[in-house]
Design an enzyme around this catalytic site. Sequence first.
Site, PDB file in Angstrom:
ATOM      1  N   ASP A  11      37.723  36.116  36.709  1.00 56.08           N
ATOM      2  CA  ASP A  11      37.934  37.078  37.606  1.00 56.08           C
ATOM      3  C   ASP A  11      37.482  38.547  37.390  1.00 56.08           C
ATOM      4  O   ASP A  11      37.978  38.961  36.382  1.00 56.08           O
ATOM      5  CB  ASP A  11      39.488  36.810  38.114  1.00 56.08           C
ATOM      6  CG  ASP A  11      40.138  37.792  39.009  1.00 56.08           C
ATOM      7  OD1 ASP A  11      39.241  38.571  39.636  1.00 56.08           O
ATOM      8  OD2 ASP A  11      41.226  37.698  39.453  1.00 56.08           O
ATOM      9  N   ASP A  51      39.912  34.021  43.505  1.00 49.63           N
ATOM     10  CA  ASP A  51      39.220  35.587  42.804  1.00 49.63           C
ATOM     11  C   ASP A  51      38.583  34.940  41.662  1.00 49.63           C
ATOM     12  O   ASP A  51      37.870  36.027  41.133  1.00 49.63           O
ATOM     13  CB  ASP A  51      40.531  36.356  42.767  1.00 49.63           C
ATOM     14  CG  ASP A  51      41.487  35.809  41.758  1.00 49.63           C
ATOM     15  OD1 ASP A  51      41.291  35.034  41.116  1.00 49.63           O
ATOM     16  OD2 ASP A  51      42.670  36.562  41.856  1.00 49.63           O
ATOM     17  N   ASP A  52      38.194  33.749  41.266  1.00 48.82           N
ATOM     18  CA  ASP A  52      37.428  33.477  40.066  1.00 48.82           C
ATOM     19  C   ASP A  52      36.004  33.216  40.505  1.00 48.82           C
ATOM     20  O   ASP A  52      35.666  32.384  41.265  1.00 48.82           O
ATOM     21  CB  ASP A  52      38.015  32.310  39.521  1.00 48.82           C
ATOM     22  CG  ASP A  52      39.491  32.788  39.027  1.00 48.82           C
ATOM     23  OD1 ASP A  52      39.629  33.703  38.026  1.00 48.82           O
ATOM     24  OD2 ASP A  52      40.397  32.254  39.588  1.00 48.82           O
ATOM     25  N   TYR A  89      39.606  45.093  44.013  1.00 44.45           N
ATOM     26  CA  TYR A  89      40.712  44.945  43.397  1.00 44.45           C
ATOM     27  C   TYR A  89      40.766  44.120  42.084  1.00 44.45           C
ATOM     28  O   TYR A  89      40.017  43.159  42.138  1.00 44.45           O
ATOM     29  CB  TYR A  89      42.110  44.529  44.139  1.00 44.45           C
ATOM     30  CG  TYR A  89      43.285  44.663  43.718  1.00 44.45           C
ATOM     31  CD1 TYR A  89      43.839  45.739  43.788  1.00 44.45           C
ATOM     32  CD2 TYR A  89      43.993  43.569  43.158  1.00 44.45           C
ATOM     33  CE1 TYR A  89      44.907  46.047  43.097  1.00 44.45           C
ATOM     34  CE2 TYR A  89      45.322  43.748  42.820  1.00 44.45           C
ATOM     35  CZ  TYR A  89      45.733  45.117  42.841  1.00 44.45           C
ATOM     36  OH  TYR A  89      47.006  45.277  42.000  1.00 44.45           O
ATOM     37  N   GLN A  93      39.050  42.325  35.731  1.00 41.17           N
ATOM     38  CA  GLN A  93      40.395  41.849  35.269  1.00 41.17           C
ATOM     39  C   GLN A  93      40.277  40.886  33.885  1.00 41.17           C
ATOM     40  O   GLN A  93      41.254  41.106  33.239  1.00 41.17           O
ATOM     41  CB  GLN A  93      40.985  41.313  36.569  1.00 41.17           C
ATOM     42  CG  GLN A  93      42.297  40.466  36.315  1.00 41.17           C
ATOM     43  CD  GLN A  93      42.886  39.538  37.392  1.00 41.17           C
ATOM     44  OE1 GLN A  93      43.152  40.218  38.601  1.00 41.17           O
ATOM     45  NE2 GLN A  93      43.145  38.490  37.174  1.00 41.17           N
ATOM     46  N   GLY A 102      29.890  37.244  19.894  1.00 35.36           N
ATOM     47  CA  GLY A 102      29.554  35.730  19.473  1.00 35.36           C
ATOM     48  C   GLY A 102      29.892  34.628  20.566  1.00 35.36           C
ATOM     49  O   GLY A 102      29.237  33.466  20.648  1.00 35.36           O
ATOM     50  N   ASN A 103      30.990  34.928  20.959  1.00 38.57           N
ATOM     51  CA  ASN A 103      31.556  33.611  21.839  1.00 38.57           C
ATOM     52  C   ASN A 103      32.732  34.285  22.770  1.00 38.57           C
ATOM     53  O   ASN A 103      33.431  34.969  22.176  1.00 38.57           O
ATOM     54  CB  ASN A 103      32.391  32.773  20.837  1.00 38.57           C
ATOM     55  CG  ASN A 103      32.712  31.469  21.642  1.00 38.57           C
ATOM     56  OD1 ASN A 103      33.161  31.285  22.548  1.00 38.57           O
ATOM     57  ND2 ASN A 103      32.049  30.221  20.911  1.00 38.57           N
ATOM     58  N   TYR A 230      51.116  40.152  30.931  1.00 39.56           N
ATOM     59  CA  TYR A 230      50.338  39.506  32.235  1.00 39.56           C
ATOM     60  C   TYR A 230      49.095  40.126  32.591  1.00 39.56           C
ATOM     61  O   TYR A 230      48.932  41.189  32.766  1.00 39.56           O
ATOM     62  CB  TYR A 230      51.343  39.487  33.255  1.00 39.56           C
ATOM     63  CG  TYR A 230      50.683  38.638  34.415  1.00 39.56           C
ATOM     64  CD1 TYR A 230      50.692  37.446  34.383  1.00 39.56           C
ATOM     65  CD2 TYR A 230      50.080  39.692  35.545  1.00 39.56           C
ATOM     66  CE1 TYR A 230      50.273  36.750  35.573  1.00 39.56           C
ATOM     67  CE2 TYR A 230      49.686  38.945  36.587  1.00 39.56           C
ATOM     68  CZ  TYR A 230      49.574  37.494  36.628  1.00 39.56           C
ATOM     69  OH  TYR A 230      49.062  36.873  37.501  1.00 39.56           O
ATOM     70  N   LYS A 233      46.876  34.463  36.035  1.00 38.55           N
ATOM     71  CA  LYS A 233      46.969  33.224  35.368  1.00 38.55           C
ATOM     72  C   LYS A 233      45.575  32.777  35.019  1.00 38.55           C
ATOM     73  O   LYS A 233      44.675  33.370  35.138  1.00 38.55           O
ATOM     74  CB  LYS A 233      47.497  32.267  36.503  1.00 38.55           C
ATOM     75  CG  LYS A 233      49.059  32.024  36.469  1.00 38.55           C
ATOM     76  CD  LYS A 233      49.486  31.172  35.614  1.00 38.55           C
ATOM     77  CE  LYS A 233      51.090  31.056  35.695  1.00 38.55           C
ATOM     78  NZ  LYS A 233      51.357  31.267  34.114  1.00 38.55           N
ATOM     79  N   ASP A 234      45.562  31.603  34.226  1.00 38.59           N
ATOM     80  CA  ASP A 234      44.261  31.191  33.547  1.00 38.59           C
ATOM     81  C   ASP A 234      43.224  30.502  34.521  1.00 38.59           C
ATOM     82  O   ASP A 234      42.221  30.600  34.078  1.00 38.59           O
ATOM     83  CB  ASP A 234      44.823  30.545  32.380  1.00 38.59           C
ATOM     84  CG  ASP A 234      46.066  30.988  31.639  1.00 38.59           C
ATOM     85  OD1 ASP A 234      45.696  32.087  31.223  1.00 38.59           O
ATOM     86  OD2 ASP A 234      46.993  30.406  31.733  1.00 38.59           O
ATOM     87  N   ARG A 267      52.271  35.880  41.703  1.00 37.52           N
ATOM     88  CA  ARG A 267      52.555  36.714  40.274  1.00 37.52           C
ATOM     89  C   ARG A 267      52.332  35.564  39.137  1.00 37.52           C
ATOM     90  O   ARG A 267      53.052  36.094  38.169  1.00 37.52           O
ATOM     91  CB  ARG A 267      53.811  37.368  40.553  1.00 37.52           C
ATOM     92  CG  ARG A 267      53.585  38.544  41.348  1.00 37.52           C
ATOM     93  CD  ARG A 267      55.076  39.550  41.592  1.00 37.52           C
ATOM     94  NE  ARG A 267      54.741  40.491  42.856  1.00 37.52           N
ATOM     95  CZ  ARG A 267      53.866  41.470  42.662  1.00 37.52           C
ATOM     96  NH1 ARG A 267      53.473  41.908  41.586  1.00 37.52           N
ATOM     97  NH2 ARG A 267      53.840  42.203  43.638  1.00 37.52           N
TER      98      ARG A 267
HETATM   99  C1  F6R Z   1      48.559  35.476  40.621  1.00 41.84           C
HETATM  100  C2  F6R Z   1      47.803  36.741  41.295  1.00 41.84           C
HETATM  101  C3  F6R Z   1      48.587  37.500  42.174  1.00 41.84           C
HETATM  102  C4  F6R Z   1      49.128  38.748  41.676  1.00 41.84           C
HETATM  103  C5  F6R Z   1      49.905  39.590  42.913  1.00 41.84           C
HETATM  104  C6  F6R Z   1      50.172  40.943  42.222  1.00 41.84           C
HETATM  105  O1  F6R Z   1      47.854  34.886  39.517  1.00 41.84           O
HETATM  106  O2  F6R Z   1      46.718  37.010  41.030  1.00 41.84           O
HETATM  107  O3  F6R Z   1      49.678  36.730  42.876  1.00 41.84           O
HETATM  108  O4  F6R Z   1      49.982  38.586  40.575  1.00 41.84           O
HETATM  109  O5  F6R Z   1      49.064  39.725  44.127  1.00 41.84           O
HETATM  110  O6  F6R Z   1      49.201  41.591  41.955  1.00 41.84           O
HETATM  111  P1  F6R Z   1      49.097  42.992  41.047  1.00 41.84           P
HETATM  112  O7  F6R Z   1      50.104  42.800  39.948  1.00 41.84           O
HETATM  113  O8  F6R Z   1      47.655  42.996  40.732  1.00 41.84           O
HETATM  114  O9  F6R Z   1      49.587  43.838  42.211  1.00 41.84           O
HETATM  115 MG    MG Z   2      42.447  38.542  40.461  1.00 39.57          MG
HETATM  116 MG    MG Z   3      42.325  33.785  39.782  1.00 37.63          MG
END
Ligand code: F6R
Ligand code: MG
Ligand code: MG
Length: 366
Positions: A11, A51-52, A89, A93, A102-103, A230, A233-234, A267
């Site tokens: 992302d 978003d990825d 935004y 990230q 290297g990786n 944080y 997520k992965d 979140r």
């Molecule tokens: C979950 C994710 C979103 C953000 C949320 C708050 O993986 O990407 O739910 O956690 O929109 O985002 P921030 O903290 O960047 O304002």
């Molecule tokens: Mg994102």
């Molecule tokens: Mg994502």
Amino acid sequence: MKTTLSVIKADIGSIGGHIRPSERLLEEVKNYVTTKGRSLVTDFYISHTGDDIALLFAHSLGKGSEKIHQLAWDTFVAGTKVAKDQGLYGAGQDLLKDSFSGNVRGLGPAVAEMEFQERPNEPFLFFAADKTDPGAYNLPLYLSFADPMYNSGLILSPSMSKGFRFVIMDVSYTEGDRLIELNAPEELYDIAALLRDNQRFVIEAIYSRNNEEIVASVSTTRLHNIAGKYTGKDDPVMLVRVQGAFPATGEVLAPFNIGHYVAGFMRGSHNGPLMPVRINSSISYFDGPPVVCGHAFCVHDGKLTEPADAFDHPYWDYVRNKVSQKATDIRAQGFSGAAMLSYSELEYGGIVEKMKKLEAKFKVGL
Ligand code: F6R
Ligand code: MG
Ligand code: MG
């Protein structure tokens, strides 16, 4: 000559919150790989899931190739410049370190790779999920590789008669890769005992016990173990070879009709049902629901066909409606109980501070 498939995803910024990358960002990423990757890869394909952005490379340089990882890293760095220019935004990230070493493992991007001798025809699936973590694939993989209720080939096909070997990682261990290998069907209950805990034990790979070939590979990165806080997520990617001695495409897709509850959603701190969506889908309701898309390809002499969109079919519209209902149902209870993740899995540190303040205010009565 062997073919390697490498999926590397990150992302690096999105429009309107954590929703989807901009067209300009995707263009830049495609242009960069087209220009700089021409001599390295035999083919590539780029898509986004929420978003990825995922880069799928076909090449002959093997797993963990520094050149391929460098190409992915440089592509994401070039993309981040555009993301910053556009004011996207969360620009950059998932690039958690300043420089490449290297990786890309441990630097933020997620990776799933496999190397194999191509069969005369080599169909495979590439899954990408957003707003969830790698444990989201535990249940679907268990059902499609170890349960004849989902994989009829385990009963009907002699080429799957010996079952599959699961390689499972303890992702809470951060000193190195802590792995266990377990065989289905003999050790089914042990496999299930681990896989019930999606946050700690994650399928990393699956091998056929009939021909010892690699069948599935999952990205197992835990971003919050790398960053110590944080960072999103992965959002895992996965490659699965299909047909013949492996499950049929439909057997791998089948368990995704459950819309099982996974960690992630808003979140990265809630439980939500995993919705199978079309390729290049965006994110919406409550920053979710958690989504997964499936690209079905064939690769031949290192060249990829175009993908068929595995969840673009009227059947999955019905599933999506069902999953929407499940998402609405669990959201109705807001922060309460099963709707939110346990304290240790909450992705935002704010609550830790809050609890510290509240702790000090508690009084014990006699
Ligand atoms: C979950 C994710 C979103 C953000 C949320 C708050 O993986 O990407 O739910 O956690 O929109 O985002 P921030 O903290 O960047 O304002
Ligand atoms: Mg994102
Ligand atoms: Mg994502």
